[in-house]
Each structure stands twice: as structure tokens, then as C-alpha cells.
Design an enzyme around this catalytic site. Structure first.
Site, PDB file in Angstrom:
ATOM      1  N   PHE A  15       0.822  -1.203   0.000  1.00 20.62           N
ATOM      2  CA  PHE A  15       0.000   0.000   0.000  1.00 20.62           C
ATOM      3  C   PHE A  15       0.862   1.261   0.000  1.00 20.62           C
ATOM      4  O   PHE A  15       0.597   2.201  -0.750  1.00 20.62           O
ATOM      5  CB  PHE A  15      -0.930  -0.003   1.210  1.00 20.62           C
ATOM      6  N   VAL A  80      15.745  -6.697  -3.022  1.00 22.00           N
ATOM      7  CA  VAL A  80      16.772  -5.776  -2.552  1.00 22.00           C
ATOM      8  C   VAL A  80      17.638  -6.490  -1.525  1.00 22.00           C
ATOM      9  O   VAL A  80      17.135  -7.034  -0.541  1.00 22.00           O
ATOM     10  CB  VAL A  80      16.145  -4.503  -1.950  1.00 22.00           C
ATOM     11  N   GLU A 171     -10.065 -12.852  12.455  1.00 22.37           N
ATOM     12  CA  GLU A 171     -10.680 -13.060  11.143  1.00 22.37           C
ATOM     13  C   GLU A 171     -10.387 -14.465  10.621  1.00 22.37           C
ATOM     14  O   GLU A 171     -11.266 -15.140  10.090  1.00 22.37           O
ATOM     15  CB  GLU A 171     -10.180 -11.995  10.158  1.00 22.37           C
ATOM     16  N   ALA A 316      -2.750  -1.123   7.023  1.00 23.55           N
ATOM     17  CA  ALA A 316      -2.795  -0.616   5.658  1.00 23.55           C
ATOM     18  C   ALA A 316      -3.110   0.886   5.573  1.00 23.55           C
ATOM     19  O   ALA A 316      -2.461   1.599   4.798  1.00 23.55           O
ATOM     20  CB  ALA A 316      -3.801  -1.433   4.844  1.00 23.55           C
TER      21      ALA A 316
END
Lengths: 420, 420
Positions: A15, A80, A171, A316
Site C-alpha cells: 500500500f 533488494v 478473522e 494498511a
């Protein structure tokens, strides 16, 4: 590709990275977005991939599709390996990448708090591979239970332990309970489901720490109604193959332990000379710059920023807002203007528990049940990238809602045939 | 699970096995379907997964969903390791499985005809893992070409060799050319596409051997119009890392060689004492029984049956019809009736080449172009299992048709990070 415009390198297409790129559309810079995957993952729905509710493709979106409308942005598929702050250069799996400005949006990794065996034996939910591996494993445990003659081994196969009572743990535990009690019961008519258990372990004295007490209690009650065994103040001491030991001295036999109890900044940042603090996060200035390196920004889960004396959560919305903020600050920096300190606008928090059941705190107001659930659905659909992905997700949710069916009960592809 | 009813074990949940199970619904037997995957794969569209056109989930269907409506059928997720014809028992990865009647519908494997290096260095298109691995690899080659400075290495990355001019080779070469010339061109605006090539090698003097000459020539012409380099009488002599040598002595440098040139019955059947002949297929009686073993049937690609002096092709319609036939014969056998010889009704053959372009021979009549393409779409949609899968496939095809877009350009999940 020689040119005179400053090169902005953004590492990570989560995000934070994605919103930073978008915010630089049309700016007088060349933007290079680097990620190890060629797609963006919509992490808030990752647990639904693990619960055989969504196909992985529904929450993944090709990065190059996002960049097509931005002539000043390019993409590099690479890992990276090192950040050389002095030379202003990255070492990547495909070679060196120089930068004039750098935005590190590398995200987070599981944090095991030194619990022995957790890293080796627990499943995690931080990447698409994690979710697919966990989904395949869960489905495989039911296949194994079907032919398993030893009742202890069968009970172990059908016991699922979720560690961590934050949003992800809540969840996933709820989604798993619904998967088991609906579709899987119909898939395995010969199997005795009395030994099928979902156990949610939380070290603190409440689920969803940080939310209002009414929401915490609602979440716990609903999970228990769905058959989830919620255990509070249950600190995990050790995870071994097929078992979990909790502080009370109790041992739970289980083939499946899912670790959602903690996250930390991705490892490596300290090695590169960045000032990392608690949980491996990089302490940045209010402008999101690294102290002493005005050309380097860190955003998202990897950044440590305090607001009103408390660290911002690793979620997020923080990453999204920081991505937008860093793009705006970079534009200011290029024009010699004064940079603005980042300020997080907390619109709220929500977590879904199951069918018609969620909790939401939006602009300070609390919701539970059907209203919270519809809010949750709407917010997640709205934030998904791509019309087709929204359609796929809606399709899967509608199927589940109307037919009590999970259509992607597929052990596919075989990532590691022997499982974990 | 003790019971008095005969146990019919069906190995393989492809077209043959699935239709055999369905044909035994309600019969006075217990049916056990054994497969190494928990899903049925719609193999005719596998090449579209490899060409980033369809998500794997669109052509996979949970086996347990299919069996839900059949109270006399169960499923076992297992790999068959051995068939003990004398003891009437299978050895599987999860233990022994006894049978009264056995239907082997194990399918086929690639046939490399002893070409050196083919097994080690070529991609195949026989399983979902194959297709995902190939898709990830193809997309990865474009990512590599993007940063590759050496022009030879870049050309090698962008050269794709398809070996075999049968339906699979023709369909994949066409789908790959459309992927490259449409979506990937837009994804890589900086890349020089003049070095991107799809080469289709066929050992015989025509594509699609067996079809009428008009269709063969149409297929070749259309592929060439789409930029595919079609080479006939090009027998592959050796495949080495990053190169293919063909008989003319020519060497093609390519990181990607896809082998579709041959199939054979799955290995193992000869070891189990079954009478295997050409291409490892089991020569069965006209009733599809194994000679000397009236309780054992072999169907699909693994069965060798001649009709009018010619072996039946290894294609889905043969397997489907044999699945139905074996169920009918088993019912007759249980009632002491005389078994019927199998007779293949050849309704036709079709292959799609690209947008608005296909060839079809249906009940002896030949079609090309748009009509054949619509026929192809209709037949494949009709034969797909599951309403949701049909919807997903239609959605993807519509997206491609109207937006010239392949939505699943995702390198996901990472099966083997280092690639082939």
C-alpha cells in the site's frame, strides 16, 4: 536510459509504495518501483485465501498494469539485498540500482518474540505463498483425517490453533470455523466432526486489544457461538512438531499452528545503517525522512512514527496515507519548499468475524453485527484494485453467502509436497 | 466401513475416471475414487493457464463437490504406487486399498522419444504445476529481458520454442504470440520487441497431422500472420540449457523450450504386470478389460484400443466415452450380463489458434475462422464442470476479447524460485 531527471526509487509495491508511486505521476522525476513480486497483494484479504474463500488471483494485481498510465514510472522485479546509503545505491538480485531519492516501503515480517519452535513449526500469514501453503495444508489435514485410523492422530489433524487475538487471528479463526462447519462437513460425511476444533490463543486478557470493550466482548461471544475455543491470557511458551505448549503448562496436540501474534519491520534495515528500534522498525522524522539522510524516506510497517506519544499501528491505512504524504513531500523537496510533517487520520478499525458478524469503529463510533459486516464488505471491495478483482471477490462472497460454499477448496499448486 | 457391496476402485479423476464414477451413481456398489489431487483438471484449457489467460482455479474443480450428490462414492487423496493384480489390492501413499473391481484411468505423461536433454530442460504441459511453472517462467523472461544488457542473452530470453505441431502446440504457440504482441507489448514499453519470437517446430511435413489439408494450411497461415515462426520437418535432436538443436544442424538459442510433441501412458503400468505396448499404453479387450483380468478395466489415455485398424487417439472425448462405457459394462458384469465392446463415436476435432481463428472438423465437416472459433468456445464452455468456472472462463475470455488484456499476468506462487 540516460536522463537528467532525478531518479526516485521506491522499494515495495504494498500500500505504501503503490500510493507513493501514484502520487508522483506527472512529477518531474523518473520513478522506479522495485518489488520481489510482479503483483501487488491486497493483504487485508490474505486470510480469505488461506480459508479457501478466495482464489489468490482475486487479491493480486499486476504491478505493470498499475504503472501503464504513468509514463514516468518503471518497474523492476528484484529482491533488494543491500542499501548503501553513502553511495546512494541499492544492491539487488539483478544488479546495482542508483538513486537520487529513496522510499523504503518494505513492509513487515512475522515477529515470534523468541518463542522456541515458532519460526520452524508455525504457519504464518504474511505473503501469498504463506496463504496458499496454509490453505493446502488445512485441506490436506481433512484428507488425512479421513483415512487415519489412530484417533489421537486424527484429533491432531483436526485441531487448528491460531496464535494471536488481533484482527488477523480473529478473522482467520472465524473464517476457518465457517469453512469447517459448512463446506467441509458436507465434503466429509463419514468424518466425526466432534474432534474438529479451532482454538484461538491470545496472551492478553482480551481479543482485539485497543478496540472498545463492547466490540472485544462481541467478537469473543460470536467466535464462541461459531464453535471457536477462545483462550485468553494464554501465552505460548513453545511450539514443537504437532504441539503447542502454553504458559499454564497445558499442551495442545495439533498439526496446524498459525502464528498471527506479532509483526516486525522486515529484517535487514539495521544492517544497512538505518536507525532501527523496537520491533525492527526505522525511527523516522515527522517528515518520514531518515535522520541525517534527507533523500531517504521510510514508510508503512517499516517506519516507526509516534503520534500523541503512541506509535502508529502497522496497518494498511497508515501505509496508504504515508505513501501519499511521501509523494507530496518529495514534490516539495524537489521545488525547495519546506516539508510537511506526516499526520495520520485514523478513520477507524474493523474486523470481520463471520457471516453477518463484524466489529467496526469508524470515526469514533462503534458498530457490531450486520451493519459492521456490511461496512467491512464495502470498505474492502472499495479498496481492492481492479474492477475484475472486485467482481471475483463479490462473486466468491455471494457464493459463500447464498450457498454456504467455498468454491476454491483446491490443494493447488503443490508448493512442497511433504507439507510443513 | 465394512460392508457387503462390491468395492469398485477408480484411479484417476480425469475425464475417464470422472465419467466412470458418474455412471455408477446409484449402482449396487461402493465406489472409491483415488487421485493425487483433490481437484479435477480441465486439461483442454491448461495451455491458457500457461499463457496467462485463465487463473488455475477456473479450470480446476473440487472432486468432493462432484461426489456430494453420490452417496455410494467416496474419495481418497493418494498416489498409487503399485497395483497388485493377484491380491486385488493397490499400494498407495496412504496405505493399501483392496478392490473387487478396478478401473485404471491414470492418463498420460510426456513422451520425449529419447531426445537427449528434453526431460531435463524442456517445459511440459501435462499438469497444473506444469502450467503455472511455465506461465511464471514466460513472464519472468520478459522481466529479465528488461534489465538484461547483453543483446544475445536478451534475445535468448525473448525466444520461445514450442516443440510439436499437434493441437496443444498450435494452441499454445498462438496464445503465446497473442500474449506477447498484445498485453506484454504494453507492459514493456521500453523493450525492443523485434527480438521476441515464438518458434513452432514440427517433425512432420504439416501441422495438425490427421486433419484435412485445408485446416492444416489455414492453421499454418494464421499462425504465421500472428508472427509465429512455423518450421515443418524440423526434428529436434537435442535440447541443452538455453538451446535446441534441430536435425538440419541448426541451433536455436532459447531460454524456453516447451515440449508438446508426444504423450505416452503414465509410467508404471508395465511394472504392475499389465500388458503395455506402444507408448506405454495397456492393450485392453474391446470391452476395455485387461486380458486375463475381467475385474480390471483400463480407460482413457492409458488404454490402447484399435478401431478400424487404427489406435484411438489420446484425447478427452475418447476418455469420456470410455468412462461412460466402463460404468455400463460394470453394471452388466454385476448382473451377470454379457459385456458390450466399446465403440468410439468421433464427433470431431478442433483447435483454436487465436482471436476469431480456429479449425474444426465436426461430424466430417470442416470449419475455419470465426465459425470454428465460436464452435470451439461453445464446446469448451459446455464441457467445463461447474457454473462458477464457466463464469470465470467467460469473464476472462470477454476481457481478452474486448480489452486485448490478459488479467492473470502474475508470477504466482513461486514454485521454485530459481526457475528451470
Amino acid at each position: 536510459m540516460a536522463n537528467e531527471r532525478p531518479q526516485v526509487v521506491i522499494v515495495g509495491a504494498g500500500f505504501g509504495g503503490l500510493w507513493a508511486v501514484r502520487g508522483l505521476a506527472g512529477a518531474p522525476v523518473d520513478v522506479l518501483l522495485v518489488d520481489r513480486n510482479n503483483y501487488h497483494t491486497f493483504l487485508p484479504l490474505l486470510y480469505q485465501v488461506a480459508a479457501a474463500e478466495l482464489e489468490p488471483e482475486a487479491i493480486a494485481y499486476p504491478i505493470r498494469s498499475i504503472l501503464r498510465e504513468m509514463p514516468n514510472a518503471r518497474f523492476l522485479l528484484a529482491e533488494v539485498e543491500e542499501v548503501d546509503l553513502a553511495a546512494r545505491q541499492l544492491q539487488t538480485s539483478v544488479g546495482p540500482v542508483p538513486y537520487d531519492y529513496l522510499v523504503l516501503a518494505l513492509g513487515s515480517a512475522p515477529h515470534f518474540f523468541g518463542v522456541p519452535g515458532a519460526r520452524e513449526h508455525a504457519f504464518t500469514l504474511k505473503s501469498m505463498e504463506d496463504a496458499i501453503r496454509l490453505r493446502n495444508h488445512v485441506l490436506g489435514r481433512f484428507e488425512a483425517a479421513q483415512w487415519q485410523q489412530d484417533p489421537d492422530a486424527r484429533a491432531r489433524a483436526l485441531t487448528f490453533v491460531v496464535v494471536g487475538g488481533g484482527p488477523t487471528g480473529v478473522e482467520f479463526a472465524g473464517a476457518l470455523a465457517e469453512l469447517i462447519n459448512g463446506p467441509l462437513r458436507r465434503d466429509y460425511p463419514d468424518l466425526d466432526f466432534r474432534s474438529a476444533r479451532v482454538i484461538l490463543l491470545e496472551a492478553q486478557s482480551t481479543l482485539l486489544p485497543g478496540l472498545p470493550e463492547r466490540l472485544q466482548q462481541y467478537a469473543r461471544r460470536r467466535l464462541e457461538q461459531m464453535g471457536v475455543d477462545v483462550r485468553l491470557q494464554a501465552l505460548v511458551e513453545e511450539i514443537a512438531p504437532a504441539q503447542v505448549r502454553i504458559r499454564a503448562g497445558e499442551v495442545i496436540q495439533s498439526d496446524t499452528v498459525v502464528w498471527t501474534a506479532g509483526v516486525q519491520g522486515v529484517p535487514g534495515a539495521d544492517r544497512w545503517g538505518l536507525p532501527t528500534g523496537r520491533a525492527g522498525r526505522v525511527a523516522v522524522l515527522p517528515t518520514l525522512q531518515v535522520p541525517g539522510h534527507p533523500e531517504v524516506y521510510v514508510i508503512g510497517d517499516l517506519a516507526y512514527v509516534e503520534q500523541e506519544g503512541r506509535p502508529l499501528p502497522m496497518v494498511a491505512p497508515v501505509a496508504t496515507q504515508q505513501g501519499k504524504a511521501v509523494a507530496a513531500n518529495l514534490r516539495r523537496q524537489l521545488q525547495g519548499q519546506e516539508l510537511q510533517p506526516f499526520r495520520y487520520r485514523d478513520r477507524g478499525t474493523m474486523a470481520t468475524i463471520g457471516r453477518n458478524a463484524a466489529v467496526a469503529q469508524v470515526y469514533g463510533r462503534s458498530f457490531t453485527g450486520f451493519i459492521a459486516w456490511v461496512l467491512w464488505l464495502g470498505v474492502h471491495l472499495f479498496n481492492l484494485i481492479g474492477f475484475r478483482n472486485r467482481l471475483l471477490v463479490m462473486l466468491s462472497w455471494a457464493w459463500d453467502y447464498f450457498f454456504y460454499e467455498r468454491v476454491v477448496r483446491l490443494q493447488m499448486p503443490r508448493l512442497d509436497p511433504d507439507g510443513k
